[in-house]
Design an enzyme around this catalytic site. Structure first.
Site, PDB file in Angstrom:
ATOM      1  N   PHE B 219      36.616  16.520  16.807  1.00 53.83           N
ATOM      2  CA  PHE B 219      35.998  15.302  16.269  1.00 53.83           C
ATOM      3  C   PHE B 219      37.097  14.290  15.965  1.00 53.83           C
ATOM      4  O   PHE B 219      38.036  14.597  15.233  1.00 53.83           O
ATOM      5  CB  PHE B 219      35.201  15.588  14.986  1.00 53.83           C
ATOM      6  CG  PHE B 219      34.495  14.372  14.461  1.00 53.83           C
ATOM      7  CD1 PHE B 219      33.189  14.097  14.837  1.00 53.83           C
ATOM      8  CD2 PHE B 219      35.142  13.469  13.627  1.00 53.83           C
ATOM      9  CE1 PHE B 219      32.533  12.949  14.390  1.00 53.83           C
ATOM     10  CE2 PHE B 219      34.501  12.313  13.181  1.00 53.83           C
ATOM     11  CZ  PHE B 219      33.201  12.065  13.556  1.00 53.83           C
ATOM     12  N   ASP B 325      45.660  14.631  14.927  1.00 52.83           N
ATOM     13  CA  ASP B 325      44.663  13.985  14.083  1.00 52.83           C
ATOM     14  C   ASP B 325      44.572  14.757  12.769  1.00 52.83           C
ATOM     15  O   ASP B 325      43.960  15.812  12.686  1.00 52.83           O
ATOM     16  CB  ASP B 325      43.320  13.982  14.819  1.00 52.83           C
ATOM     17  CG  ASP B 325      42.190  13.356  14.010  1.00 52.83           C
ATOM     18  OD1 ASP B 325      42.286  13.337  12.763  1.00 52.83           O
ATOM     19  OD2 ASP B 325      41.205  12.903  14.613  1.00 52.83           O
ATOM     20  N   LYS B 356      40.766   9.682   5.123  1.00 53.20           N
ATOM     21  CA  LYS B 356      40.080  10.507   4.100  1.00 53.20           C
ATOM     22  C   LYS B 356      40.851  10.625   2.781  1.00 53.20           C
ATOM     23  O   LYS B 356      40.874   9.686   2.011  1.00 53.20           O
ATOM     24  CB  LYS B 356      39.768  11.891   4.682  1.00 53.20           C
ATOM     25  CG  LYS B 356      38.690  11.818   5.773  1.00 53.20           C
ATOM     26  CD  LYS B 356      38.028  13.154   5.991  1.00 53.20           C
ATOM     27  CE  LYS B 356      37.209  13.184   7.247  1.00 53.20           C
ATOM     28  NZ  LYS B 356      35.857  12.664   7.044  1.00 53.20           N
ATOM     29  N   THR B 381      42.798  -8.523  12.319  1.00 54.88           N
ATOM     30  CA  THR B 381      42.878  -9.387  11.135  1.00 54.88           C
ATOM     31  C   THR B 381      43.421  -8.647   9.919  1.00 54.88           C
ATOM     32  O   THR B 381      44.406  -9.062   9.323  1.00 54.88           O
ATOM     33  CB  THR B 381      41.509 -10.004  10.794  1.00 54.88           C
ATOM     34  OG1 THR B 381      41.124 -10.841  11.879  1.00 54.88           O
ATOM     35  CG2 THR B 381      41.575 -10.839   9.518  1.00 54.88           C
TER      36      THR B 381
END
Lengths: 498, 498
Positions: B219, B325, B356, B381
């Site tokens: 994921f 990750d 997280k 931005t």
């Protein structure tokens, strides 16, 4: 009147830096208006060449760990106030770029200071909820008194997000799910085994080859889905894989508008026809189109309300969703809260995305069928940030309290007139002036654009560009007529140096 | 000892709600350890069935404007403290899910309260900078004393982002730019006219058909690029167009590990071989692979350090970048600050992504060539949020002050032993216990998983699942042995009800 403007900031800065050069205009030339920030300086102040020595040193330090090649200036926010941004060297500039069109109600706005000091804010910062699973019990209240209070007409629900890019991408996802649901015959229809299996290896039919249509020169973000709809500049897109999605032409209008009415109408008609042809014929079926009310990064390209009404009709006729990207145009700068309020649409857009001046992000929608048919289809850990939602609520309160949308409309007219005068005086430097009736969302083209922008700081203003040749004005909503006077004088001063 | 645990919260709750049922264990069974939060309740407290009447009413109200079908519970964060989450009805649960594994140092942590009340925080909230253009002058300091202080070994730069999804996607973009730069022959090589033109219509060579390889059941987020690498469940992916990117097999290990050493080693070897074959043969060349140290959403799937060292070798050998990750595994929960610290790699990963528990997001990198060759290629931005960067700095300070990584390693061992005992006692309900030596990052499979989770709240715990059949533990870093005792007793209680 000068006394009104004398700020503690100015006094402090002057005490330390005797060489400060204060840029002032002749008082009688200034438009008289009560300033929103009593502690704003009377005008820009230049203490050093920009960047000054302290800024250079700090930039070198930052460069060790962070890419600084896009750096415009390092700011000292503790000394920035209202429309004025300060740097480390004692320079204070009138800011008509406002970060990237993203500061709505002024640096160190006192009302936002109160919001930042609230216990709600502290809790949202330190007890950050995963909003889809464990929202705070007052989340509904925060939405209804904030984000949703500002919702465009006809749109009463929201999916909150983090930034313009993911706001657009979650809107695209909603459009794709909706499109497939219609194809399947309704929300109760189950996925097929083939869909369940093929999607796990990124293949059709589970991961269908559908598309979002965007417009030439449009900008919708830089993540993989949003970047596939961004068509502003090659440097934004090079080397990044993209989806095979269609690009419609955006009208290229001629200015002044009143002298080219027929040509411009024909140009818009041509673009509408091509947009509809692409929707009907593109090999990857179009689930939605996305368009900015004013193409902002792409060069401040405008189109008429009639063009957008035409787009709305085309999407209705072809069962395609209509997403309006108000990330840069939203929240008051065009003299309406949402720029698409200028269009007088018969039916609202299907989704409207927001970020920048809202400080938070997401998309509004009205159709309950845009909620996916099952939970966890449109979901992520944060789903936005309640801290930023509280700030947006404070911004909305400040906009209402000071009638800032109406003021911006009036200030915009005043500023536009001043620029029209300059355009007559310096036609070679101020071409295609545009944004009339669009608040302070004004731009023009100039052949020496980059030189113009570079000279801005030396003339006391922080000003930005868009596209290849445009100077874009993006002042805050607290930009007033006396600030417009300073800006107009600075523009003239820069032109004279070119 | 009970006096130590008596909280003001408990007293207040009891005063209002005489029917409160406090779940306590026999004091002599509790592990004696000084609690980090002196005002934590002694144990969970149940005042109503969950959801209670107030929660139901508030949920119905939220449903008017926000999709609530993924709602787990509405929380009253003002009454949540440390490891305990409270709802509107006076229920207080031991929280071993911690939002979605994303609360590191407890609800209403006093140190974070100070950070939230600081003037730096107020400024970052109300003067939000566009970090790529106008960072605050102290941004370098904030990075060096915060995000970068926690940087994995060998990685000394950072690109800040907003959430795990865009952290991964910006890492992918960096990988694609790097790959094409190598192909072109260096950073000084200019883009061709064909590239400049083709990228504007999303075609190769400007928008090349390259890929990121990920692993089955992995994921990595839900935006269009990250979702193309996510392989957890169909519901995450259905109806959303995806890139034609390869999926490698992830080892499917048998437990207990010590009884299946040879088989597991063979399984890992098989996966490594297939991963290398895909890198060599996939029709869209692989620029990078991405992998989680422990597949979290996909079912808490582990692999050995040898497997990950093998992956690192493969990526080196094939000139492919290695992205780890750590969005869910990072920041202490595995008993190391970064889970990949367990691997003893010879060379660090090329990029490590985080979010997280860090509350902010981004990717770390060490190789300066991963800064694109021109500015504005990797840009947006916000480029993160300084407010959340300040919170992460506070979290790091709290982790250091209380040695929370080491404590989590020790608490994890204690908890794991307790679960081993339960697994022997209830082998049918506690299968494939995993996460030994991985702090509190522990999971097991159970045939009646959803029923197990649903009974959690009634037993005083807020607990989550992953994949199809796993119960996953994701307590905070302030989870101590006495909390483990409560958890173990609750787990046993639930099992007995199944």
């Amino acid at each position: 009147m000068a006394a009104v403007f004398r700020s503690s900031l100015k006094l402090r800065a002057s005490a330390r830096l005797p060489a400060v050069r204060t840029i002032t205009t002749t008082p009688h030339l200034r438009a008289a208006e009560k300033p929103y920030f009593s502690n704003e300086p009377a005008g820009p102040k230049l203490a050093t060449a920009i960047p000054g020595p302290k800024n250079k040193a700090a930039t070198a330090e930052l460069d060790e760990v962070f890419d600084v090649r896009s750096l415009n200036m390092l700011a000292d926010y503790s000394k920035s106030v209202g429309n004025y941004i300060a740097d480390l060297d004692g320079n204070v500039l009138l800011d008509v770029y406002a970060q990237i069109a993203s500061i709505p109600v002024g640096y160190n706005n006192p009302h936002l200071q109160k919001v930042a000091a609230s216990s709600e804010m502290a809790s949202s910062l330190i007890n950050r909820p995963a909003l889809g699973n464990f929202p705070s019990a007052d989340w509904s209240h925060v939405l209804k008194t904030g984000i949703l209070k500002a919702a465009p007409k006809g749109l009463d629900q929201v999916f909150t997000a983090m930034a313009g890019s993911d706001a657009n991408e979650t809107a695209y996802k909603a459009a794709f799910m909706y499109y497939r649901q219609l194809q399947r015959g309704g929300p109760e229809k189950e996925f097929t085994e083939e869909e369940l299996q093929s999607t796990m290896v990124n293949q059709s039919p589970g991961s269908p080859q559908l598309s979002i249509m965007s417009f030439k020169a449009g900008f919708h973000g830089r993540l993989f889905g949003s970047l596939s709809t961004t068509r502003s500049k090659p440097i934004h897109k090079l080397d990044i894989p993209a989806f095979d999605w269609p690009q419609a032409p955006f009208p290229s209008l001629k200015y002044p508008l009143e002298e080219h009415a027929r040509e411009n109408a024909e140009e818009e008609q041509r673009c509408l026809q091509e947009a509809e042809r692409l929707i009907k014929e593109w090999h990857n079926p179009v689930a939605a189109i996305i368009v900015e009310p004013i193409q902002s990064e792409g060069g401040d390209n405008h189109a008429s309300p009639a063009f957008f009404r035409g787009l709305r009709e085309i999407t209705k006729r072809n069962n395609v969703l209509f997403i309006v990207d108000e990330v840069q145009t939203g929240v008051g700068a065009t003299g309406k809260f949402w720029a698409h309020d200028h269009w007088n649409l018969e039916t609202p857009p299907d989704m409207v995305t927001f970020s920048k001046k809202a400080q938070t992000a997401g998309y509004y929608f009205g159709n309950p069928a845009l909620r996916p048919n099952k939970p966890y289809r449109q979901f992520n850990t944060w789903m936005g940030d309640p801290s930023r939602a509280l700030i947006f609520r404070g911004i909305i309160e400040e906009i209402e309290r000071l009638s800032l949308v109406e003021t911006t409309a009036a200030t915009g007219e005043y500023l536009y007139s001043g620029l029209e005068r300059l355009a007559k005086q310096y036609p070679e430097h101020l071409q295609n002036l545009r944004g009339k009736g669009q608040g302070t969302f004004i731009a023009w083209d100039t052949p020496k654009r980059d030189e113009f922008l570079a000279k801005g700081k030396g003339s006391g203003i922080n000003i930005g560009g868009s596209g290849q040749s445009a100077v874009r004005l993006r002042p805050m909503l607290i930009f007033q007529k006396h600030h417009a006077d300073i800006l107009l004088e600075s523009v003239e001063k820069i032109i004279k140096q070119l």
